[in-house]
Motif scaffolding. Structure first.
Motif, PDB file in Angstrom:
ATOM      1  N   ALA A 100       0.890  -1.167   0.121  1.00  0.00           N
ATOM      2  CA  ALA A 100       0.043  -0.001   0.037  1.00  0.00           C
ATOM      3  C   ALA A 100       0.879   1.401   0.011  1.00  0.00           C
ATOM      4  CB  ALA A 100      -0.899  -0.051   1.347  1.00  0.00           C
ATOM      5  N   CYS A 101       0.323   2.229  -0.457  1.00  0.00           N
ATOM      6  CA  CYS A 101       1.270   3.692  -0.699  1.00  0.00           C
ATOM      7  C   CYS A 101       0.221   4.517   0.443  1.00  0.00           C
ATOM      8  CB  CYS A 101       0.894   4.356  -2.049  1.00  0.00           C
ATOM      9  SG  CYS A 101       1.683   3.297  -3.452  1.00  0.00           S
ATOM     10  N   VAL A 102       0.971   4.885   1.422  1.00  0.00           N
ATOM     11  CA  VAL A 102       0.422   5.497   2.481  1.00  0.00           C
ATOM     12  C   VAL A 102       1.394   6.836   2.924  1.00  0.00           C
ATOM     13  CG1 VAL A 102      -0.642   3.354   3.469  1.00  0.00           C
ATOM     14  CG2 VAL A 102       1.790   4.221   4.159  1.00  0.00           C
ATOM     15  N   PRO A 103       0.724   7.713   3.625  1.00  0.00           N
ATOM     16  CA  PRO A 103       1.484   8.997   4.229  1.00  0.00           C
ATOM     17  C   PRO A 103       2.774   8.284   4.881  1.00  0.00           C
ATOM     18  CG  PRO A 103      -0.775   9.209   4.633  1.00  0.00           C
ATOM     19  CD  PRO A 103      -0.580   7.729   4.033  1.00  0.00           C
ATOM     20  N   ALA A 104       4.023   9.146   4.880  1.00  0.00           N
ATOM     21  CA  ALA A 104       5.094   8.444   5.377  1.00  0.00           C
ATOM     22  C   ALA A 104       4.928   8.256   6.904  1.00  0.00           C
ATOM     23  CB  ALA A 104       6.371   9.478   4.973  1.00  0.00           C
ATOM     24  N   ASN A 105       4.484   9.356   7.756  1.00  0.00           N
ATOM     25  CA  ASN A 105       4.282   8.851   9.249  1.00  0.00           C
ATOM     26  C   ASN A 105       3.376   7.667   9.155  1.00  0.00           C
ATOM     27  OD1 ASN A 105       2.065  10.664   8.755  1.00  0.00           O
ATOM     28  ND2 ASN A 105       1.742  10.356  11.045  1.00  0.00           N
ATOM     29  N   LEU A 106       2.383   7.494   8.641  1.00  0.00           N
ATOM     30  CA  LEU A 106       1.542   6.540   9.008  1.00  0.00           C
ATOM     31  C   LEU A 106       2.360   5.034   8.840  1.00  0.00           C
ATOM     32  CD1 LEU A 106      -1.189   5.521   9.583  1.00  0.00           C
ATOM     33  CD2 LEU A 106      -1.676   5.521   6.841  1.00  0.00           C
ATOM     34  N   ALA A 107       3.248   5.030   7.897  1.00  0.00           N
ATOM     35  CA  ALA A 107       3.915   3.923   7.896  1.00  0.00           C
ATOM     36  C   ALA A 107       4.352   3.467   9.288  1.00  0.00           C
ATOM     37  CB  ALA A 107       5.074   3.963   6.627  1.00  0.00           C
ATOM     38  N   SER A 108       5.252   4.597   9.840  1.00  0.00           N
ATOM     39  CA  SER A 108       5.799   4.240  11.255  1.00  0.00           C
ATOM     40  C   SER A 108       4.565   4.025  12.123  1.00  0.00           C
ATOM     41  CB  SER A 108       6.444   5.364  11.472  1.00  0.00           C
ATOM     42  OG  SER A 108       7.269   5.437  13.029  1.00  0.00           O
ATOM     43  N   VAL A 109       3.654   4.548  12.201  1.00  0.00           N
ATOM     44  CA  VAL A 109       2.580   4.309  13.103  1.00  0.00           C
ATOM     45  C   VAL A 109       2.064   2.751  12.852  1.00  0.00           C
ATOM     46  CG1 VAL A 109       0.070   4.768  13.607  1.00  0.00           C
ATOM     47  CG2 VAL A 109       1.576   6.646  13.125  1.00  0.00           C
ATOM     48  N   LEU A 110       1.932   2.468  11.752  1.00  0.00           N
ATOM     49  CA  LEU A 110       1.391   1.108  11.634  1.00  0.00           C
ATOM     50  C   LEU A 110       2.755  -0.031  11.787  1.00  0.00           C
ATOM     51  CD1 LEU A 110      -0.204   1.176   7.902  1.00  0.00           C
ATOM     52  CD2 LEU A 110      -1.312   1.089  10.256  1.00  0.00           C
ATOM     53  N   TYR A 111       3.827   0.361  11.806  1.00  0.00           N
ATOM     54  CA  TYR A 111       4.868  -0.410  12.260  1.00  0.00           C
ATOM     55  C   TYR A 111       4.762  -0.635  13.644  1.00  0.00           C
ATOM     56  CZ  TYR A 111       9.822  -1.693  13.421  1.00  0.00           C
ATOM     57  OH  TYR A 111      11.022  -2.214  13.946  1.00  0.00           O
ATOM     58  N   ASN A 112       4.644   0.492  14.321  1.00  0.00           N
ATOM     59  CA  ASN A 112       4.392   0.450  15.998  1.00  0.00           C
ATOM     60  C   ASN A 112       3.420  -0.566  16.430  1.00  0.00           C
ATOM     61  OD1 ASN A 112       6.673   1.650  17.459  1.00  0.00           O
ATOM     62  ND2 ASN A 112       6.127   3.551  16.167  1.00  0.00           N
ATOM     63  N   LYS A 113       2.147  -0.022  15.547  1.00  0.00           N
ATOM     64  CA  LYS A 113       1.099  -0.736  15.957  1.00  0.00           C
ATOM     65  C   LYS A 113       1.002  -2.452  15.764  1.00  0.00           C
ATOM     66  CE  LYS A 113      -2.736   1.492  15.368  1.00  0.00           C
ATOM     67  NZ  LYS A 113      -3.938   2.788  14.769  1.00  0.00           N
ATOM     68  N   THR A 114       1.949  -2.564  14.785  1.00  0.00           N
ATOM     69  CA  THR A 114       1.572  -4.295  14.562  1.00  0.00           C
ATOM     70  C   THR A 114       2.899  -4.802  14.998  1.00  0.00           C
ATOM     71  OG1 THR A 114       2.901  -3.720  12.387  1.00  0.00           O
ATOM     72  CG2 THR A 114       0.440  -3.600  12.491  1.00  0.00           C
ATOM     73  N   GLY A 115       3.739  -3.942  16.113  1.00  0.00           N
ATOM     74  CA  GLY A 115       4.953  -4.786  16.619  1.00  0.00           C
ATOM     75  C   GLY A 115       5.841  -5.062  15.331  1.00  0.00           C
ATOM     76  N   GLY A 116       6.171  -4.169  14.585  1.00  0.00           N
ATOM     77  CA  GLY A 116       7.089  -4.512  13.424  1.00  0.00           C
ATOM     78  C   GLY A 116       6.697  -5.273  12.197  1.00  0.00           C
ATOM     79  N   ASP A 117       5.455  -5.643  11.928  1.00  0.00           N
ATOM     80  CA  ASP A 117       4.777  -6.277  10.799  1.00  0.00           C
ATOM     81  C   ASP A 117       4.725  -5.424   9.821  1.00  0.00           C
ATOM     82  OD1 ASP A 117       5.053  -8.567  12.240  1.00  0.00           O
ATOM     83  OD2 ASP A 117       2.896  -8.480  12.795  1.00  0.00           O
ATOM     84  N   ILE A 118       5.136  -4.243   9.625  1.00  0.00           N
ATOM     85  CA  ILE A 118       5.028  -3.440   8.284  1.00  0.00           C
ATOM     86  C   ILE A 118       6.485  -2.841   8.000  1.00  0.00           C
ATOM     87  CG2 ILE A 118       4.387  -1.061   7.380  1.00  0.00           C
ATOM     88  CD1 ILE A 118       2.106  -2.840   7.515  1.00  0.00           C
TER      89      ILE A 118
END
Length: 348
Positions: A100-118
């Protein structure tokens, strides 16, 4: 002599037997996972991230329509275009999307939210944010004091970039400026066109869309230029391409194929703006080809990967983290969250 002939005959028979056994083993060889074609499910937001992908989308559509045996033997794509990141995030986290193409900061948010699964595969858009105005009151960031700005992108790059620049220019984002958040950029354009607003924060190509409806609308501030004035070693980024970690691990060849295809698409779009504009309009990303063609040179569409991606993105995320840790998904109550680790940056 008979013994020699007999020995030669035995040797030939043995060689043929070994050869046949070898062929049998080749025939019975099980195909690897990556030899099996897969359909990579990709989502992009209607804007620059999708604009850079249109050649890939068009080629994929043409290959699907042809339906030849050659096409069937290759990896294909399934594309989704969305109006906002909120439409993409749930599908990505549920596993209904691979990339997926997402906002740059959202990528980091998702990384934290999924425990590194992004995992981030590439930067796809540099700075594309502008403050536009019906009037001439705004000549600097300081001039935004006491003003109302309509904007879209709360909780993502537009909000955090604006807040950071206001703060760095001595303004309190929560007291000195009123931001009227809309759900979509098109709502901001409508507010300007109706006279309900005179100042807006817009990305390209929506700036060009708005100017096509309001010829007197001017670009008051280029946020990329305002960011560069700070000279803090970072750059303003807008969007990135992310993937689920399990997809990257299970289908490394498909990931590499996508990055090549996407990079080729970005290069083609930047080199063929007139033809690209026709595709962009055809996919409904922008209302007209004329608007798309005019906006493309200002959209900063790129495909930056590897070490360069890590350098630019990590610097940008550091700036956001220093300004507001929650903007990159850090939870003050959870020490395991914060800036992404090295595993966040694919190929770096």
């Amino acid at each position: 002599m008979k013994i020699v002939k007999k020995s030669l005959t035995l040797l030939l028979a043995l060689a043929m037997t070994l050869s046949l056994a070898s062929c049998g083993k080749e025939t019975e060889k099980e195909p690897t996972v990556e030899e099996t074609p897969i359909t990579t499910r990709v989502a992009a937001l209607k804007g620059p991230t999708a604009m850079g992908m249109v050649k890939l989308m068009s080629d994929n559509e043409a290959a699907s329509e042809e339906g030849s045996e050659a096409d069937a033997a290759q990896d294909g794509y399934e594309f989704t275009l969305a109006a906002s990141a909120d439409e993409v995030t749930p599908s990505l986290m549920k596993g209904d999307l691979d990339i997926a193409c997402v906002p740059a900061n959202l990528a980091s948010v998702l990384y934290n939210k999924t425990g590194g699964d992004i995992v981030t595969l590439a930067i796809n858009t540099l700075g594309v944010l502008y403050v536009v105005e019906n009037g001439n009151a705004v000549q600097s960031m300081a001039d935004l004091t006491g003003k109302t700005i309509v904007a879209s992108g709360k909780g993502s790059t537009p909000e955090y970039a604006l807040r950071y620049l206001l703060t760095e220019n001595g303004l309190n984002p929560d007291a000195d400026v009123v931001v009227d958040w809309k759900s979509e950029h098109s709502e901001c354009v409508a507010a300007l066109a109706s006279g309900a607003a005179t100042i807006a924060l817009l990305p390209q190509p929506f700036v060009t869309v708005a100017q096509s409806k309001m010829p007197d609308l001017r670009v008051a501030l280029d946020l990329t230029e305002e960011w560069d004035k700070l000279d803090n070693g970072s750059a303003l980024l807008t969007g990135v391409v992310v993937a689920r970690k399990d997809f990257v691990e299970e289908h490394p060849a498909a990931v590499e194929t996508f990055l090549k295809d996407y990079g080729d698409s970005v290069s083609w779009v930047n080199d063929n703006t007139a033809d690209a504009a026709e595709l962009i309009a055809g996919y409904g990303i922008v209302d007209s080809a004329a608007v798309a063609e005019k906006a493309l040179p200002y959209c900063n569409i790129v495909c930056i990967t590897g070490a360069e991606m890590k350098e630019k993105l990590s610097g940008y995320l550091q700036v956001l983290f220093d300004a507001d840790p929650t903007s990159v998904g850090a939870d003050p109550a959870d020490e395991s969250t914060g800036l992404p680790g090295d595993d966040f940056y694919y190929g770096a």
